[in-house]
Design an enzyme around this catalytic site. Structure first.
Site, PDB file in Angstrom:
ATOM      1  N   CYS A   2      53.100  75.932  37.255  1.00 38.36           N
ATOM      2  CA  CYS A   2      51.959  76.158  36.371  1.00 38.36           C
ATOM      3  C   CYS A   2      51.881  75.017  35.351  1.00 38.36           C
ATOM      4  O   CYS A   2      52.899  74.535  34.867  1.00 38.36           O
ATOM      5  CB  CYS A   2      52.016  77.473  35.610  1.00 38.36           C
ATOM      6  SG  CYS A   2      52.080  78.909  36.657  1.00 38.36           S
ATOM      7  N   ARG A  27      51.912  70.750  39.410  1.00 38.78           N
ATOM      8  CA  ARG A  27      52.773  71.849  38.963  1.00 38.78           C
ATOM      9  C   ARG A  27      52.377  73.191  39.581  1.00 38.78           C
ATOM     10  O   ARG A  27      53.036  74.204  39.353  1.00 38.78           O
ATOM     11  CB  ARG A  27      52.709  71.979  37.440  1.00 38.78           C
ATOM     12  CG  ARG A  27      53.137  70.734  36.717  1.00 38.78           C
ATOM     13  CD  ARG A  27      52.966  70.920  35.234  1.00 38.78           C
ATOM     14  NE  ARG A  27      53.914  71.896  34.731  1.00 38.78           N
ATOM     15  CZ  ARG A  27      55.139  71.599  34.309  1.00 38.78           C
ATOM     16  NH1 ARG A  27      55.565  70.367  34.342  1.00 38.78           N
ATOM     17  NH2 ARG A  27      55.929  72.540  33.859  1.00 38.78           N
ATOM     18  N   TRP A  75      50.782  78.429  39.746  1.00 44.87           N
ATOM     19  CA  TRP A  75      51.676  78.619  40.894  1.00 44.87           C
ATOM     20  C   TRP A  75      52.131  80.058  40.801  1.00 44.87           C
ATOM     21  O   TRP A  75      52.874  80.424  39.887  1.00 44.87           O
ATOM     22  CB  TRP A  75      52.856  77.647  40.818  1.00 44.87           C
ATOM     23  CG  TRP A  75      53.736  77.696  42.026  1.00 44.87           C
ATOM     24  CD1 TRP A  75      53.567  77.007  43.198  1.00 44.87           C
ATOM     25  CD2 TRP A  75      54.933  78.460  42.189  1.00 44.87           C
ATOM     26  NE1 TRP A  75      54.575  77.304  44.077  1.00 44.87           N
ATOM     27  CE2 TRP A  75      55.431  78.201  43.485  1.00 44.87           C
ATOM     28  CE3 TRP A  75      55.628  79.363  41.383  1.00 44.87           C
ATOM     29  CZ2 TRP A  75      56.588  78.791  43.984  1.00 44.87           C
ATOM     30  CZ3 TRP A  75      56.786  79.946  41.877  1.00 44.87           C
ATOM     31  CH2 TRP A  75      57.258  79.661  43.158  1.00 44.87           C
ATOM     32  N   ASN A 100      53.006  79.519  31.140  1.00 41.56           N
ATOM     33  CA  ASN A 100      53.831  78.965  32.214  1.00 41.56           C
ATOM     34  C   ASN A 100      55.232  79.533  32.024  1.00 41.56           C
ATOM     35  O   ASN A 100      55.825  79.346  30.967  1.00 41.56           O
ATOM     36  CB  ASN A 100      53.823  77.440  32.100  1.00 41.56           C
ATOM     37  CG  ASN A 100      54.938  76.757  32.878  1.00 41.56           C
ATOM     38  OD1 ASN A 100      55.408  75.710  32.493  1.00 41.56           O
ATOM     39  ND2 ASN A 100      55.376  77.342  33.958  1.00 41.56           N
ATOM     40  N   GLY A 101      55.725  80.247  33.038  1.00 32.86           N
ATOM     41  CA  GLY A 101      57.068  80.825  32.925  1.00 32.86           C
ATOM     42  C   GLY A 101      57.069  82.228  33.493  1.00 32.86           C
ATOM     43  O   GLY A 101      56.162  82.609  34.249  1.00 32.86           O
ATOM     44  N   GLU A 484      67.882  65.928  54.360  1.00 36.87           N
ATOM     45  CA  GLU A 484      66.692  65.471  53.646  1.00 36.87           C
ATOM     46  C   GLU A 484      65.532  65.282  54.632  1.00 36.87           C
ATOM     47  O   GLU A 484      64.385  65.641  54.334  1.00 36.87           O
ATOM     48  CB  GLU A 484      67.021  64.181  52.880  1.00 36.87           C
ATOM     49  CG  GLU A 484      65.872  63.542  52.146  1.00 36.87           C
ATOM     50  CD  GLU A 484      65.206  64.435  51.097  1.00 36.87           C
ATOM     51  OE1 GLU A 484      65.727  65.511  50.785  1.00 36.87           O
ATOM     52  OE2 GLU A 484      64.125  64.040  50.625  1.00 36.87           O
ATOM     53  N   LYS A 488      61.997  67.303  54.470  1.00 36.80           N
ATOM     54  CA  LYS A 488      60.687  66.645  54.408  1.00 36.80           C
ATOM     55  C   LYS A 488      59.789  67.198  55.506  1.00 36.80           C
ATOM     56  O   LYS A 488      58.633  67.514  55.261  1.00 36.80           O
ATOM     57  CB  LYS A 488      60.812  65.117  54.607  1.00 36.80           C
ATOM     58  CG  LYS A 488      61.372  64.305  53.481  1.00 36.80           C
ATOM     59  CD  LYS A 488      60.549  64.246  52.229  1.00 36.80           C
ATOM     60  CE  LYS A 488      60.908  65.384  51.334  1.00 36.80           C
ATOM     61  NZ  LYS A 488      61.837  65.141  50.279  1.00 36.80           N
ATOM     62  N   GLU A 491      58.686  70.898  54.783  1.00 38.19           N
ATOM     63  CA  GLU A 491      57.812  71.184  53.644  1.00 38.19           C
ATOM     64  C   GLU A 491      56.397  70.640  53.802  1.00 38.19           C
ATOM     65  O   GLU A 491      55.462  71.239  53.281  1.00 38.19           O
ATOM     66  CB  GLU A 491      58.434  70.752  52.306  1.00 38.19           C
ATOM     67  CG  GLU A 491      58.625  69.285  52.096  1.00 38.19           C
ATOM     68  CD  GLU A 491      59.322  68.985  50.756  1.00 38.19           C
ATOM     69  OE1 GLU A 491      60.045  67.994  50.692  1.00 38.19           O
ATOM     70  OE2 GLU A 491      59.129  69.728  49.793  1.00 38.19           O
ATOM     71  N   HIS A 507      79.139  74.180  68.185  1.00 34.22           N
ATOM     72  CA  HIS A 507      79.653  75.446  67.638  1.00 34.22           C
ATOM     73  C   HIS A 507      78.532  76.467  67.460  1.00 34.22           C
ATOM     74  O   HIS A 507      78.692  77.434  66.725  1.00 34.22           O
ATOM     75  CB  HIS A 507      80.362  75.184  66.306  1.00 34.22           C
ATOM     76  CG  HIS A 507      81.559  74.290  66.461  1.00 34.22           C
ATOM     77  ND1 HIS A 507      82.720  74.712  67.058  1.00 34.22           N
ATOM     78  CD2 HIS A 507      81.739  72.980  66.170  1.00 34.22           C
ATOM     79  CE1 HIS A 507      83.586  73.704  67.097  1.00 34.22           C
ATOM     80  NE2 HIS A 507      82.997  72.635  66.569  1.00 34.22           N
ATOM     81  N   LYS A 604      55.407  70.852  42.320  1.00 32.92           N
ATOM     82  CA  LYS A 604      56.267  69.688  42.110  1.00 32.92           C
ATOM     83  C   LYS A 604      57.406  69.982  41.146  1.00 32.92           C
ATOM     84  O   LYS A 604      58.523  69.540  41.336  1.00 32.92           O
ATOM     85  CB  LYS A 604      55.396  68.546  41.563  1.00 32.92           C
ATOM     86  CG  LYS A 604      56.135  67.259  41.325  1.00 32.92           C
ATOM     87  CD  LYS A 604      56.287  66.503  42.618  1.00 32.92           C
ATOM     88  CE  LYS A 604      57.156  65.277  42.486  1.00 32.92           C
ATOM     89  NZ  LYS A 604      57.840  64.963  43.737  1.00 32.92           N
TER      90      LYS A 604
HETATM   91  C1  F6R Z   1      61.544  68.306  48.039  1.00 33.43           C
HETATM   92  C2  F6R Z   1      61.471  68.418  46.610  1.00 33.43           C
HETATM   93  C3  F6R Z   1      62.255  69.491  45.934  1.00 33.43           C
HETATM   94  C4  F6R Z   1      62.869  68.958  44.638  1.00 33.43           C
HETATM   95  C5  F6R Z   1      63.559  70.098  43.878  1.00 33.43           C
HETATM   96  C6  F6R Z   1      64.254  69.609  42.633  1.00 33.43           C
HETATM   97  O1  F6R Z   1      60.777  67.262  48.511  1.00 33.43           O
HETATM   98  O2  F6R Z   1      60.784  67.673  45.969  1.00 33.43           O
HETATM   99  O3  F6R Z   1      63.234  70.005  46.769  1.00 33.43           O
HETATM  100  O4  F6R Z   1      63.772  67.961  44.947  1.00 33.43           O
HETATM  101  O5  F6R Z   1      62.616  71.063  43.525  1.00 33.43           O
HETATM  102  O6  F6R Z   1      63.369  68.988  41.764  1.00 33.43           O
HETATM  103  P1  F6R Z   1      63.865  68.003  40.640  1.00 33.43           P
HETATM  104  O7  F6R Z   1      64.455  66.816  41.304  1.00 33.43           O
HETATM  105  O8  F6R Z   1      62.640  67.685  39.848  1.00 33.43           O
HETATM  106  O9  F6R Z   1      64.882  68.759  39.836  1.00 33.43           O
END
Ligand code: F6R
Length: 609
Positions: A2, A27, A75, A100-101, A484, A488, A491, A507, A604
């Protein structure tokens, strides 16, 4: 999660609020809304499901103006994305609020408010707060006193902005657990979840502390601290380029950010290496004194940042001989008794510096006996940076795509710099330090070489777009790279993907392998290569479709898809092999037609736990 914006000005604030929301959309983007107030008029509110653009379209034709206003991009936590759950919430045509929260005790408060005659039109926790403010005002006192009273009743995390129809030209803001900044204009003042939202109108900001409450008016503002005392906070001038959110000629921010990696990696290194070694004043005298005492490292982070920590564990143990533990923050923060002592360095890694779990873990750690805390972070003004003993900025520039790319590779660069700093106190030979420093300096070129594979990777992606599952394999420090890559892909393309250390395949997961299960592997030329190639043959023998990114000097044998990757020093291979996996996920997502920069259900900055 948010984003909120607020403005009190002599001019109409509608455009300021909308631009702020666009800039905060990372956000949360399931719904958006704004409310503006002109003296003597009613609260004018508009809300729309979907992105900020939907809200803009809705109000394009509506005569709407006011000198005081609040806005929100959501969000969802409590209640589905819908118009009635979107903010601002309004109580009895008088009080409007954006939040927000999460309000943890909202259910009990809601029941009591219903008994007191308040009705609710949403499923949100936030609507409780707006009704409580209304009730407190009805009991007497002014808006500031009412909001402060309510803050004593609610439990949880919040950044909020409140507007009263009977007090045009005034907003009350408060923060605890979620970020809020005050933007300073000339005869106009603003609230926002981050500075970026307000850069078109000001570069001057005050960062609020936990528990602060702000009385904001067009003539100025007053801050009360958690104890209710009037307090001053320093004014900071942001150095962020307001145009840094420009997508340029790229189709998506994510693609732009992938291609920025050579430049931002050079930026991370800039001024930190000197005469072929780590520069002597890298952490300064105080930092070096701390590092000298360190005998163990505890890393805590979430998501992609956690993967960076996992790579660093290999480096810290192998190059510095220090035991290193890595844990996801949401788990770490609820451990009853993590082992903490004065010789342990507590490292938090975060792009945003506002991730609720990581921040909570840091705060918890600061109560324990750790030697010191270090934040590796991309946002200089973030809570994590302000609350850590030592700071190492990743300098990736603003990352807008929800899927993290350049933030990850710059975190790895910063972590390698930390390794060199720790290594100085742990007997890392000077020749080794010089070799690694030289390898770091070669990185921008090596990443460029990976980016040149994009056309081939795009063609490879064609074989992926109709798949529903995928496995990613790596060994050693490439295992977190495989994690990773899988993250990617899932998501942004919504293809289910899992990562395994290649040796684990037999296994259990090997049972999944058939012609419909693509298996992606990263294969640098190191001592684990032969073992990895044997694992790939096991996949081959079961009809799995292999996609292998292997060092250009390696003969991979019979595999369906293979791309040669530039050779680099083995320690830095995780960084290099990440890039083709980012491009693969990106091009699969484009083929599938997903919303690459704003994938469904995500945000984000994860400021709720
Ligand atoms: C994946 C992604 C998330 C962030 C995670 C932590 O692409 O962006 O998994 O890495 O939410 O966010 P930060 O790094 O901002 O603490």
């Amino acid at each position: 999660m948010c984003g909120i914006v607020g403005a009190v000005a002599q001019r109409d604030v509608k455009r300021i609020l909308l631009e702020g929301l666009r800039r905060l959309e990372y956000r949360g983007y399931d719904s958006a809304g704004l409310a503006v107030l002109a003296a003597g008029g009613p609260i004018q509110r508009h809300r729309a499901v979907g992105k900020v653009e939907a809200l803009e379209n809705q109000i394009a034709e509506v005569p709407l103006s006011g000198h005081t206003g609040i806005a929100h991009t959501r969000w969802a936590t409590h209640g589905v994305p819908s118009e009635c759950n979107a903010h601002p919430h309004i109580s009895r045509d008088r009080i409007a609020l954006v939040h927000n929260g999460i309000i943890e005790n909202y259910q009990a408060l809601k029941q009591q408010l219903q008994v007191d005659g308040y009705s609710f039109s949403s499923d949100t926790d936030s609507e409780v707060v707006v009704n409580l403010v209304h009730q407190a005002l009805d009991d007497g006192g002014d808006l500031l006193a009412a909001v402060r009273k309510v803050l004593g009743q609610i439990r949880g995390a919040y950044a909020l902005a409140v507007m009263d129809r009977h007090a045009p030209g005034r907003l009350i803001g408060a923060r605890r657990g979620s970020p809020l900044v005050v933007g300073l204009g000339f005869d106009e003042y603003f609230f926002a979840s981050d500075v970026f939202a307000l850069l078109p109108v000001t570069q001057r900001f005050v960062f609020l502390e936990e528990g602060d409450v702000v009385d904001l008016r067009a003539e100025g503002f007053t801050i009360l601290n958690a104890a209710g005392e009037v307090t001053e906070r320093p004014i900071q001038v942001s150095g962020i380029d307001p145009e840094s959110a420009d997508r340029g000629a790229y189709r998506h921010y994510m693609l732009k950010e992938i291609h920025e990696q050579p430049a931002v990696i050079a930026n991370t290194l800039s001024g930190r290496l000197a005469d072929g070694r780590l520069s002597a004043d890298f952490f300064g005298g105080e930092g070096n004194a701390i590092l000298e005492r360190i005998k163990r490292v505890q890393i805590v982070a979430c998501g992609t940042s956690y993967h960076a920590g996992m790579v660093a564990r290999y480096w810290i143990e192998e190059l510095c001989g220090l035991p290193c533990n890595v844990e996801v923050a949401s788990e770490y923060r609820y451990r009853v008794r993590p082992v903490a002592d004065e010789t342990t360095l507590f490292v938090v890694i975060s792009q945003s510096g506002e991730t609720a779990d990581t921040l909570a873990a840091l705060r918890d750690a600061r109560e324990r006996d750790y030697g010191a805390s270090l934040a590796i972070c991309n946002v200089p003004e973030s809570s994590l940076v302000r609350e850590s003993d030592l700071v190492l900025m990743t300098r990736a520039g603003q990352e807008i795509g929800v899927a993290s790319t350049k933030a990850f590779t710059t975190q790895l660069v910063a972590l390698m710099l930390l390794v060199l700093a720790l290594g100085r106190h742990r007997g890392l030979p000077e020749a080794e330090e010089r070799r690694l420093a030289a390898a770091l300096q070669q990185l921008p070129q090596a990443v460029e070489a990976c980016l040149a594979l994009e056309g081939d990777i795009q063609a490879m992606a064609e074989h992926f777009a109709d798949k529903h599952h995928a496995l990613f394999l790596g060994r050693g420090a490439q295992y977190p790279v495989a994690m990773e890559g899988a993250l990617k892909l899932k998501e942004i393309s919504y293809i289910h993907a899992e990562a395994y250390p290649a040796g684990e395949l037999k296994h259990g997961p090997l049972a999944l392998v058939d012609a419909d299960m693509p298996v992606v592997a990263v294969a640098p030329n190191n001592e684990l290569l032969e073992k990895l190639l044997s694992n790939l043959q096991e996949v081959n023998a079961r009809g799995g479709e292999l996609f292998v990114f292997a060092d250009q000097t390696v003969e991979v044998g019979e595999v369906q898809h293979h791309l040669p990757v530039v050779s680099v020093d083995d320690e830095l291979a995780p960084l290099i092999y990440t890039v083709p996996l980012q491009l693969l996920a990106y091009h699969v997502a484009v083929l599938k037609g997903t919303d690459v920069d704003k994938p469904r259900n995500l945000a984000k900055s994860v400021t709720v736990e």
